[in-house]
Design an enzyme around this catalytic site. Sequence first.
Site, PDB file in Angstrom:
ATOM      1  N   TYR A   1      33.742 -37.186   4.818  1.00 25.37           N
ATOM      2  CA  TYR A   1      33.074 -36.037   5.961  1.00 25.37           C
ATOM      3  C   TYR A   1      34.210 -36.086   6.988  1.00 25.37           C
ATOM      4  O   TYR A   1      34.892 -36.899   7.658  1.00 25.37           O
ATOM      5  CB  TYR A   1      31.890 -36.602   6.484  1.00 25.37           C
ATOM      6  CG  TYR A   1      30.455 -35.869   5.915  1.00 25.37           C
ATOM      7  CD1 TYR A   1      30.384 -34.456   6.251  1.00 25.37           C
ATOM      8  CD2 TYR A   1      29.866 -36.568   5.037  1.00 25.37           C
ATOM      9  CE1 TYR A   1      29.540 -33.905   5.872  1.00 25.37           C
ATOM     10  CE2 TYR A   1      28.405 -35.878   4.744  1.00 25.37           C
ATOM     11  CZ  TYR A   1      28.557 -34.543   5.063  1.00 25.37           C
ATOM     12  OH  TYR A   1      27.278 -33.868   4.421  1.00 25.37           O
TER      13      TYR A   1
ATOM     14  N   ASP B   1      38.463  -7.481   4.610  1.00 23.38           N
ATOM     15  CA  ASP B   1      37.953  -8.413   3.521  1.00 23.38           C
ATOM     16  C   ASP B   1      38.753  -8.234   2.563  1.00 23.38           C
ATOM     17  O   ASP B   1      38.864  -7.077   1.697  1.00 23.38           O
ATOM     18  CB  ASP B   1      36.462  -7.987   3.422  1.00 23.38           C
ATOM     19  CG  ASP B   1      35.985  -8.991   2.322  1.00 23.38           C
ATOM     20  OD1 ASP B   1      36.947  -9.499   1.838  1.00 23.38           O
ATOM     21  OD2 ASP B   1      34.642  -9.118   2.392  1.00 23.38           O
TER      22      ASP B   1
END
Length: 422
Positions: A51, A202
């Site tokens: 993590y 994009d």
Amino acid sequence: MSHLAHVDPEIAALVVAEEQLQADTLRLIPSENYVSHAVLEATGTVLQNKYSEGYPGKRYYEGQQNIDLVESLAIERAKTLFAMDHANVQPYSGSPANLAVYLAFLKPGDTVMGMALPMGGHLTHGWGVSATGSWFRGVQYGVERAANSEKGGRVDLDKVRELALAERPKVIFCGGTAVPRTVDFPGFADIAREVGAVLVADVAHIAGLIAGGAHPSPAGHADVVSTTTHKTLRGPRGAMLLSTEEHAKAIDRAVFPGLQGGPHNHTTAAIAVALKEASGADFRAYAHQVVANAQALGEELAARGFELVSGGTDNHLLLVDLSGKDVPGKVAAKALDRAGIVVNYNTVPYDTRKPFDPSGIRIGTPALTSRGIPASEMATVATWIDLVVGAAKTGDEETVAKVRAEVKALMDAHPAPGLAVR
Ligand code: DSN
């Protein structure tokens, strides 16, 4: 995969079967590709055990000595390759990356402008069925009708400007998922400046072409560049947001803690590897060959009476309107799949049929080019498509089977990267 085969033979067998399928078939889905062994290896590492909420040097977990270096490498390589001030390599995929853009620049109900989904845009550019079109006010532009021969299938920027002036969007998206023509980044940037909008390019489909110099770059024009990493860029499934320095903090805050938790570090490592691969001379040649192959395939299909949206392509993608062939896109796509040619059925601009049963198919050359298949084979590929679309109409499964055998022979002659099977 000896451990996997021992622990879970069912899943192992399915992975092997998928590998064989990818080896044996002509994969023409424009958003798919084959990654290298190096990218695959990075994806399957112990980095996934960690993590790492936060960013390099500013984490909420200890033990980040190696992870910080991995993420910093990915960031620096992304900034260099795409010539942008800032890079965030943590978005899980393209849709979350675009959602982070909304979080960075818009409040619910604000206006966003993008290309309509049936015209070639993406769901997340403000289309109604997406959260981006229901929580925000989506204003959509399209392409010209085919009958207007010069501009047919292309964006008319004068109309985009008129719409932007009338609707005053806070964010404008350019680019999409079924756009066969060059995106005019400077033209969109002028419009965005005029209405005070943030311009988001994009480039998910064309990132590899941009990296390889086969499509103009949005750098210097777009405020934010959003991209997935697994299409023409030939990396793992993931995404990146790049931006000017001005928007760096807003983008980072939106991705974490705004939208996501811990980054997928194994993916980050594989993105770094893909970016290294994409900065080499071989990749430049690859990107140009993707376009050359798509253009050659377009010419061969047109010569066989196929109608191409916009009349052809500037990039990796062809949108084929099958209305004139009297075969629905889905029927054609399913017959092609039986012949070992994998495409997706797709709406065409102004389609009179429904999205789940549309008039067109979408074809792309990134994956076949990764196998080293040259432009000289595109006549054969077009002949196969022609034969199978004809066979789909008459139910001629003998022709479908004959093409499947020929496809397999070409695939055997051009092994795909990253696969263990032939
Ligand atoms: N699903 C992707 C594509 O195929 O283009 C876009 O998100």
